[in-house]
Design a protein around this motif. Structure first.
Motif, short mmCIF file in Angstrom:
data_model
loop_
_atom_site.label_atom_id
_atom_site.label_comp_id
_atom_site.label_asym_id
_atom_site.label_seq_id
_atom_site.Cartn_x
_atom_site.Cartn_y
_atom_site.Cartn_z
N PHE A 287 -0.86 4.63 -17.97
CA PHE A 287 0.15 5.06 -17.01
C PHE A 287 -0.45 6.06 -16.01
O PHE A 287 -0.13 6.05 -14.82
N VAL A 288 -1.35 6.89 -16.50
CA VAL A 288 -2.07 7.81 -15.61
C VAL A 288 -2.95 7.02 -14.67
O VAL A 288 -3.02 7.30 -13.46
N THR A 289 -3.65 6.01 -15.21
CA THR A 289 -4.51 5.16 -14.38
C THR A 289 -3.72 4.52 -13.25
O THR A 289 -4.17 4.50 -12.09
N PHE A 290 -2.53 4.03 -13.57
CA PHE A 290 -1.71 3.38 -12.55
C PHE A 290 -1.25 4.37 -11.48
O PHE A 290 -1.40 4.11 -10.28
N PHE A 291 -0.69 5.50 -11.88
CA PHE A 291 -0.18 6.45 -10.90
C PHE A 291 -1.30 7.10 -10.09
O PHE A 291 -1.12 7.42 -8.91
N GLU A 292 -2.47 7.28 -10.68
CA GLU A 292 -3.61 7.79 -9.91
C GLU A 292 -4.04 6.77 -8.86
O GLU A 292 -4.44 7.14 -7.76
N ALA A 293 -3.93 5.46 -9.22
CA ALA A 293 -4.26 4.42 -8.25
C ALA A 293 -3.28 4.42 -7.09
O ALA A 293 -3.63 4.05 -5.96
N LEU A 294 -2.06 4.87 -7.34
CA LEU A 294 -1.07 5.00 -6.26
C LEU A 294 -1.33 6.23 -5.40
O LEU A 294 -0.77 6.35 -4.31
N GLY A 295 -2.15 7.13 -5.90
CA GLY A 295 -2.43 8.36 -5.17
C GLY A 295 -1.34 9.40 -5.33
O GLY A 295 -1.16 10.27 -4.47
N VAL A 296 -0.58 9.34 -6.44
CA VAL A 296 0.49 10.29 -6.68
C VAL A 296 -0.11 11.61 -7.16
O VAL A 296 -0.77 11.65 -8.20
#
Length: 483
Positions: A287-296
């Motif tokens: 979930f961290v990987t995904f949100f980091e990919a969003l640039g959040v």
């Protein structure tokens, strides 16, 4: 020895002595959250990263299969609870339907499970705290000790506080997952690119399909995924301190299956459709990987708080469970009688203190070998988890036999498909042990310790039988017959 009670002839409910003195301090909302929280932990928030790396999109199918069997185990436990709610949970049911020796084995293996899991949890809390650079200079053992002090205090002041803190711990986990599901679904629905990748099913097809490492790799993952659901049996213990258990419990258990499907299966499906499964790695929450990919910004801090909450929740639950289980064993003569005493808050304080003493060993290990403590204790918990679930199913099978023969009146909420599903679930648990043989060195080494554990249990049983003050420590207890 378990003796028949004439009260069973007219199906009059028996009030088990191991529930005497407890407060019915848990409400419907707390039981609901305990049911959900027991099935959602660090196995999803953190462990899903390494499992996606090992099995790819097939992880969703593994979560689904293991989730179905976890639900069946909860239904087996639910049938037992509706027959006789008790804080002794599976220990009391093992005593009633399988005998005192079975209760002894079930209780101490469960204690070993939660004791080892608790050491892992306090270690996890310490590691998560070091995520923030501000605390880098604080030694790992200090955070482990602080976590233990906080959770011990919460468990000592009464069941209402345990239920309340567990409610909020579970709520944080659920809110975090719901936010991901909502945001992920919107992004997938509008086909918004993530980290330069077009979202959609093609991410699965373009990266090796559902089984990128083959079917065998996915099957071997079962023995790891099953432990993500450890703690589901906690609702059976909590039921003994619920004011309206016969109304609340069936609804709580039945809701777990769709929540498992929603939070575990749908989460993985979304993750592999939002980013290539190769983007996820062990040691990092997917979930961290995904949100980091969003640039959040700040998502790593938010998710660290969530996994920290999950670890504290598991530690809190383990301390609660072991205290009640040890008291149930003491009331049956399978543990020292001092563990049966309640404090002024109607809490089995001595049982909790014994568990805390084991957890303090974990604090010492965090001081001596901080980088190895996980590997030392994590796999020892496996034996306790599998045995606990097996005793639940075996007790349910004996209960159903007694109901069919007319010796016990049915309380409703029967396990669906039993006895076929009961045997199928036992076969599933046996297959997990077989799969552990192929998990070298962790699983293999764990199974290698089983003879040692068996010898310790045999010696313990012999010691308890020779130190009882009377030939039959349960002679004056109201007991149910072994079918």
């Amino acid at each position: 020895m378990i003796r028949p009670d004439p009260a069973l002839e007219d199906s009059t409910p028996i009030l088990p002595e191991d529930d005497d003195g407890y407060h019915k301090g848990l409400g419907a909302r707390q039981i609901q959250m305990i049911a959900v929280g027991g099935a959602i932990g660090t196995g999803l928030f953190l462990g899903a990263g390494s499992r996606l790396q090992a099995a790819g999109p097939s992880l969703a199918l593994v979560y689904l299969a293991c989730g179905i069997f976890s639900f069946l185990i909860m239904r087996a436990l639910g049938e037992l609870v509706m027959h006789r709610p008790t804080c002794g949970s599976f220990v009391s049911y093992a005593r009633e339907f399988l005998g005192e020796k079975a209760a002894f084995i079930a209780g101490w293996l469960s204690f070993m499970n939660w004791a080892m899991t608790g050491i892992v949890d306090i270690t996890a809390v310490a590691m998560y705290m070091h995520f923030w650079g501000t605390f880098a200079a604080v030694p790992q053992w200090a955070f482990a000790l602080m976590a233990l002090c906080i959770v011990t205090t919460l468990n000592m002041v009464g069941v209402r506080w345990f239920g309340e803190i567990e409610f909020w711990f579970s709520l944080i986990k659920i809110v975090a997952l719901c936010l991901f599901l909502i945001i992920g679904s919107i992004i997938l629905g509008v086909r918004m690119p993530v980290d330069g990748h077009a979202t959609g099913l093609h991410l699965i097809a373009d990266n090796g399909g559902i089984f990128p490492h083959g079917l065998v790799a996915s099957l071997l993952l079962v023995q790891g995924v099953v432990f993500a659901y450890s703690g589901i049996e906690l609702i059976g213990t909590a039921a003994g301190e619920c004011a309206d258990v016969r109304t609340v419990l069936p609804r709580s258990i039945n809701s777990v299956i769709w929540r498992i499907g929603l939070f575990y299966v749908l989460s993985v499906i979304l993750l592999v459709n939002l980013l290539p499964w190769t983007a996820y790695h062990g040691g990092t929450s997917p979930f961290v990987t995904f949100f980091e990919a969003l640039g959040v910004p700040g998502v790593d801090t938010i998710m660290n708080i969530v996994v920290l909450t999950a670890a504290l929740s598991s530690l809190n639950s383990g301390l609660y469970s072991t205290g009640r289980v040890l008291r149930a064993m003491a009331m049956g003569g399978a543990a020292p009688q001092s563990l049966a005493r309640l404090n002024a808050s109607s809490v089995p304080a001595n049982g909790i203190w014994l568990t805390v003493a084991v957890y303090l060993v974990g604090v010492v290990l965090n001081y001596i070998v901080p980088s190895q403590v996980f590997e030392i204790v994590l796999n020892m918990a496996a034996i306790g988890i599998i045995s606990t679930w097996a005793f639940i199913v075996l007790s349910q099978m004996k209960l159903r036999q007694a109901v069919r023969s007319g010796r016990i009146a049915s309380a409703g909420f029967e396990m669906p498909g039993a006895p076929f599903t009961s045997w199928l679930t036992l076969g599933y648990l046996g297959s997990v042990l077989v799969l552990m043989l192929f998990d070298y060195p962790n699983g293999t080494c764990t199974l290698a310790t089983m003879p040692v554990v068996a010898i310790i249990l045999m010696l313990g049983w012999k010691y308890m039988n020779t130190t009882r003050s009377t030939p039959d420590a349960t002679a004056e207890r109201p007991q149910c017959p072994t079918p």
